[in-house]
Design a protein around this motif. Structure first.
Motif, PDB file in Angstrom:
ATOM      1  N   UNK A  90       0.856  -1.183   0.000  1.00  0.00           N
ATOM      2  CA  UNK A  90       0.000   0.000   0.000  1.00  0.00           C
ATOM      3  C   UNK A  90       0.895   1.237   0.000  1.00  0.00           C
ATOM      4  N   UNK A  91       0.459   2.255  -0.726  1.00  0.00           N
ATOM      5  CA  UNK A  91       1.256   3.475  -0.834  1.00  0.00           C
ATOM      6  C   UNK A  91       0.342   4.676  -0.615  1.00  0.00           C
ATOM      7  N   UNK A  92       0.805   5.634   0.164  1.00  0.00           N
ATOM      8  CA  UNK A  92       0.055   6.870   0.398  1.00  0.00           C
ATOM      9  C   UNK A  92       0.821   8.008  -0.252  1.00  0.00           C
ATOM     10  N   UNK A  93       0.214   8.626  -1.279  1.00  0.00           N
ATOM     11  CA  UNK A  93       0.828   9.751  -1.988  1.00  0.00           C
ATOM     12  C   UNK A  93      -0.265  10.678  -2.500  1.00  0.00           C
ATOM     13  N   UNK A  94       0.041  11.958  -2.482  1.00  0.00           N
ATOM     14  CA  UNK A  94      -0.841  12.970  -3.086  1.00  0.00           C
ATOM     15  C   UNK A  94      -2.278  12.848  -2.613  1.00  0.00           C
ATOM     16  N   UNK A  95      -2.477  12.565  -1.327  1.00  0.00           N
ATOM     17  CA  UNK A  95      -3.822  12.501  -0.772  1.00  0.00           C
ATOM     18  C   UNK A  95      -4.607  11.250  -1.133  1.00  0.00           C
ATOM     19  N   UNK A  96      -3.930  10.253  -1.662  1.00  0.00           N
ATOM     20  CA  UNK A  96      -4.597   9.017  -2.075  1.00  0.00           C
ATOM     21  C   UNK A  96      -3.966   7.809  -1.392  1.00  0.00           C
ATOM     22  N   UNK A  97      -4.762   6.766  -1.252  1.00  0.00           N
ATOM     23  CA  UNK A  97      -4.267   5.452  -0.864  1.00  0.00           C
ATOM     24  C   UNK A  97      -4.197   4.667  -2.162  1.00  0.00           C
ATOM     25  N   UNK A  98      -2.969   4.253  -2.542  1.00  0.00           N
ATOM     26  CA  UNK A  98      -2.732   3.590  -3.823  1.00  0.00           C
ATOM     27  C   UNK A  98      -2.556   2.098  -3.634  1.00  0.00           C
ATOM     28  N   UNK A  99      -3.112   1.338  -4.551  1.00  0.00           N
ATOM     29  CA  UNK A  99      -2.978  -0.107  -4.598  1.00  0.00           C
ATOM     30  C   UNK A  99      -2.353  -0.436  -5.948  1.00  0.00           C
ATOM     31  N   UNK A 100      -1.097  -0.829  -5.930  1.00  0.00           N
ATOM     32  CA  UNK A 100      -0.424  -1.186  -7.164  1.00  0.00           C
ATOM     33  C   UNK A 100      -0.214  -2.686  -7.210  1.00  0.00           C
ATOM     34  N   UNK A 101      -0.304  -3.254  -8.413  1.00  0.00           N
ATOM     35  CA  UNK A 101      -0.146  -4.707  -8.529  1.00  0.00           C
ATOM     36  C   UNK A 101       0.389  -5.095  -9.892  1.00  0.00           C
ATOM     37  N   UNK A 102       0.942  -6.293  -9.950  1.00  0.00           N
ATOM     38  CA  UNK A 102       1.508  -6.793 -11.198  1.00  0.00           C
ATOM     39  C   UNK A 102       0.486  -6.792 -12.318  1.00  0.00           C
ATOM     40  N   UNK A 103       0.964  -6.480 -13.491  1.00  0.00           N
ATOM     41  CA  UNK A 103       0.108  -6.490 -14.665  1.00  0.00           C
ATOM     42  C   UNK A 103      -0.469  -7.892 -14.879  1.00  0.00           C
ATOM     43  N   UNK A 104      -1.782  -7.974 -15.059  1.00  0.00           N
ATOM     44  CA  UNK A 104      -2.453  -9.244 -15.329  1.00  0.00           C
ATOM     45  C   UNK A 104      -2.671 -10.128 -14.119  1.00  0.00           C
ATOM     46  N   UNK A 105      -2.359  -9.640 -12.911  1.00  0.00           N
ATOM     47  CA  UNK A 105      -2.538 -10.464 -11.715  1.00  0.00           C
ATOM     48  C   UNK A 105      -4.024 -10.752 -11.479  1.00  0.00           C
ATOM     49  N   UNK A 106      -4.288 -11.830 -10.758  1.00  0.00           N
ATOM     50  CA  UNK A 106      -5.677 -12.193 -10.470  1.00  0.00           C
ATOM     51  C   UNK A 106      -6.374 -11.108  -9.667  1.00  0.00           C
ATOM     52  N   UNK A 107      -5.676 -10.510  -8.706  1.00  0.00           N
ATOM     53  CA  UNK A 107      -6.319  -9.462  -7.899  1.00  0.00           C
ATOM     54  C   UNK A 107      -6.684  -8.265  -8.773  1.00  0.00           C
ATOM     55  N   UNK A 108      -5.829  -7.917  -9.733  1.00  0.00           N
ATOM     56  CA  UNK A 108      -6.149  -6.813 -10.642  1.00  0.00           C
ATOM     57  C   UNK A 108      -7.354  -7.170 -11.508  1.00  0.00           C
ATOM     58  N   UNK A 109      -7.391  -8.398 -11.992  1.00  0.00           N
ATOM     59  CA  UNK A 109      -8.546  -8.839 -12.792  1.00  0.00           C
ATOM     60  C   UNK A 109      -9.825  -8.785 -11.972  1.00  0.00           C
TER      61      UNK A 109
END
Length: 156
Positions: free
Chosen positions: A47-66
């Motif tokens: 988890x990343x907190x930047x620019x007033x947002x909570x960001x969720x980044x994940x591998x391209x094509x991952x099941x969680x992203x899908x």
């Protein structure tokens, strides 16, 4: 109505600080998404907190992203840490993950965060924040939802 992390901080600064520090205590956390058939899927996530947002980044094509692209509802549990102490309490955030696809926004994030590429980027639309602690012989539950103050429930 969309609620950013900055909205949560503006509404409940002290509570937001405690929650953010709890996520900052460890690098990896647990994300729950919904599979196609409706069953839950849990996955590790940074988890990343930047620019007033909570960001969720994940591998391209991952099941969680899908999962999130199909159904944006999520629950995110802060890593409880080693042992059973849960220093700082048990913290959860739930809401909707909004995929960020605008090339300039993704590039700005990548320049700052330097994630492994390619990646999917989502920002959290915060619907609920919960912190559970034990104080003496009481279970203390703090709950925040947009438009409401933090509610505290104590149970013995």
């Amino acid at each position: 109505m969309t609620t950013t992390w900055a909205d949560f901080e503006a509404a409940e600064r002290d509570f937001a600080t405690v929650v953010r520090e709890r996520f900052g205590a460890y690098r990896h956390h647990v994300l729950a998404t919904l599979r196609t058939g409706g069953a839950p899927r849990v996955s590790g996530l940074e988890v990343d907190f930047r620019s007033g947002e909570m960001w969720l980044g994940m591998m391209h094509g991952s099941w969680k992203a899908r999962d999130l692209r199909r159904d944006p509802r999520f629950a995110l549990h802060a890593n409880p840490g080693p042992g059973t102490g849960m220093d700082g309490g048990d913290v959860r955030v739930s809401g909707r993950a909004v995929e960020v696809t605008e090339p300039e926004a993704v590039a700005r994030y990548a320049a700052d965060a330097e994630p492994p590429e390619p990646f999917h980027l989502f920002r959290a639309d915060v619907a609920e924040v919960v912190r559970t602690t034990v104080e003496g012989d009481e279970l203390v539950i703090q709950l925040w939802r947009p438009g409401q103050p933090v509610r505290t429930v104590r149970r013995r």
